[in-house]
Design a protein around this motif. Structure first.
Motif, PDB file in Angstrom:
ATOM      1  N   GLY A   1       0.809  -1.218   0.000  1.00 46.40           N
ATOM      2  CA  GLY A   1       0.000   0.000   0.000  1.00 46.40           C
ATOM      3  C   GLY A   1       0.835   1.257   0.000  1.00 46.40           C
ATOM      4  N   SER A   2       2.092   1.163   0.437  1.00 48.87           N
ATOM      5  CA  SER A   2       2.977   2.322   0.458  1.00 48.87           C
ATOM      6  C   SER A   2       4.014   2.188  -0.644  1.00 48.87           C
ATOM      7  CB  SER A   2       3.669   2.437   1.815  1.00 48.87           C
ATOM      8  OG  SER A   2       4.449   1.295   2.052  1.00 48.87           O
ATOM      9  N   LEU A   3       4.677   3.286  -0.967  1.00 53.55           N
ATOM     10  CA  LEU A   3       5.669   3.302  -2.035  1.00 53.55           C
ATOM     11  C   LEU A   3       7.016   2.882  -1.481  1.00 53.55           C
ATOM     12  CD1 LEU A   3       6.283   3.986  -4.978  1.00 53.55           C
ATOM     13  CD2 LEU A   3       6.787   6.315  -4.258  1.00 53.55           C
ATOM     14  N   ASN A   4       7.493   1.769  -1.952  1.00 55.61           N
ATOM     15  CA  ASN A   4       8.795   1.264  -1.538  1.00 55.61           C
ATOM     16  C   ASN A   4       9.846   1.733  -2.541  1.00 55.61           C
ATOM     17  OD1 ASN A   4      11.040  -0.125  -0.730  1.00 55.61           O
ATOM     18  ND2 ASN A   4      10.046  -2.126  -0.626  1.00 55.61           N
ATOM     19  N   PRO A   5      10.769   2.594  -2.129  1.00 50.88           N
ATOM     20  CA  PRO A   5      11.750   3.131  -3.090  1.00 50.88           C
ATOM     21  C   PRO A   5      12.634   2.058  -3.713  1.00 50.88           C
ATOM     22  CG  PRO A   5      12.359   3.672  -0.824  1.00 50.88           C
ATOM     23  CD  PRO A   5      10.968   3.111  -0.776  1.00 50.88           C
TER      24      PRO A   5
END
Length: 291
Positions: free
Chosen positions: A32-36
């Motif tokens: 759900g979050s942006l993983n760099p």
């Protein structure tokens, strides 16, 4: 006493349930979050556009046309910034500095484009041999291309000499170097003028081919629909190519005349405009030719 509504769950099963639940929650939080570290996944499993851009830039033609846009459109940007800097005393110095920075960047770009044409003579010789061993559309078309090729045979060595002299790689005076540069552009201008004649001859032959096709279709000589569509599409494609070539040549004409004169008053902003138009068309043509 054992209450009937209380269910006894084994400890191992409880631990297993909570572990799986926590694992699912953590995976959901990560996705759900942006993983760099996995940002490249946003591009998807395949990158056809990026692949085509890389193939385009991997060719000398593609790279040259991109640099051509930078070279010419930067002149218009510099002209615009210099006009802005004129009546504005406060913002003027900053804008003037920016304009100078752009000039400093565009200069080496233009210089590199000349160096990039170091091998230009070889394809020209190859094409000259091709013309002599393959049928030409017409005698006039063949002779125009022959003269064009000869003009380029002279143009390229002169341009190479100019570049070497301008960088003091060979012992040439500044006056001699500039004279060589002017003469190289005169032979380029000759090619441009002849190109208008070649395109006109190509158009004449294409109109004749188009009339012949229409007659064959009306007379029932061509009945296959796929063949009709293929020949019509071929004529349309050639017309489009001719139009594009005419626009490019129209952009080059004032530039070659300007650089062929010892004391030309042609403004730099118009050099940028005509060169920029030719550059955009050149990029489009090179992009269409990239598979």
């Amino acid at each position: 006493m054992v209450f009937p509504f209380i269910v006894h769950v084994p400890i191992q099963l409880t631990h297993s349930f909570f572990a799986s639940h926590l694992l699912a929650m953590s995976e959901k939080a990560i996705t759900g979050s942006l993983n760099p570290l996995t940002i490249a996944k946003l591009l998807g499993p395949s990158t056809p556009l990026l692949d085509r851009v890389i193939r385009f830039l991997n060719t000398v033609r593609g790279t040259d046309k991109v640099l051509m846009n930078i070279q010419y459109w930067s002149k218009i940007v510099v002209w615009f910034l210099q006009r802005r800097a004129g009546p504005a005393p406060i913002k003027g110095p900053a804008i003037t500095t920016l304009a100078q920075h752009i000039k400093n960047f565009a200069g080496p770009v233009s210089d590199f484009r000349i160096l990039l044409r170091y091998y230009g003579l070889l394809p020209m010789i190859q094409y000259m041999a091709y013309l002599e061993h393959n049928p030409a559309p017409s005698r006039l078309h063949l002779n125009l291309e022959r003269i064009q090729n000869l003009s380029m045979i002279i143009y390229y060595p002169l341009e190479h000499l100019y570049w070497l002299g301008a960088h003091n790689a060979i012992p040439l005076s500044e006056k001699k170097t500039n004279s060589i540069g002017i003469w190289s552009c005169r032979f380029w201008a000759l090619w441009v003028v002849l190109e208008f004649g070649r395109i006109a001859e190509q158009y004449r032959l294409l109109k004749r081919k188009e009339k012949s096709l229409i007659k064959k279709i009306k007379d029932g000589e061509i009945t296959d629909q796929a063949e009709k569509e293929q020949q019509i599409a071929s004529i349309r494609s050639e017309k489009k190519s001719m139009l594009l070539g005419t626009v490019i040549n129209t952009g080059y004409l004032p530039l070659t005349v300007h650089w062929s004169l010892e004391n030309s008053t042609f403004p730099d902003v118009l050099v940028g405009l005509f060169g920029g138009i030719a550059a955009v068309c050149q990029v489009y043509a090179a992009w269409q030719a990239t598979p």
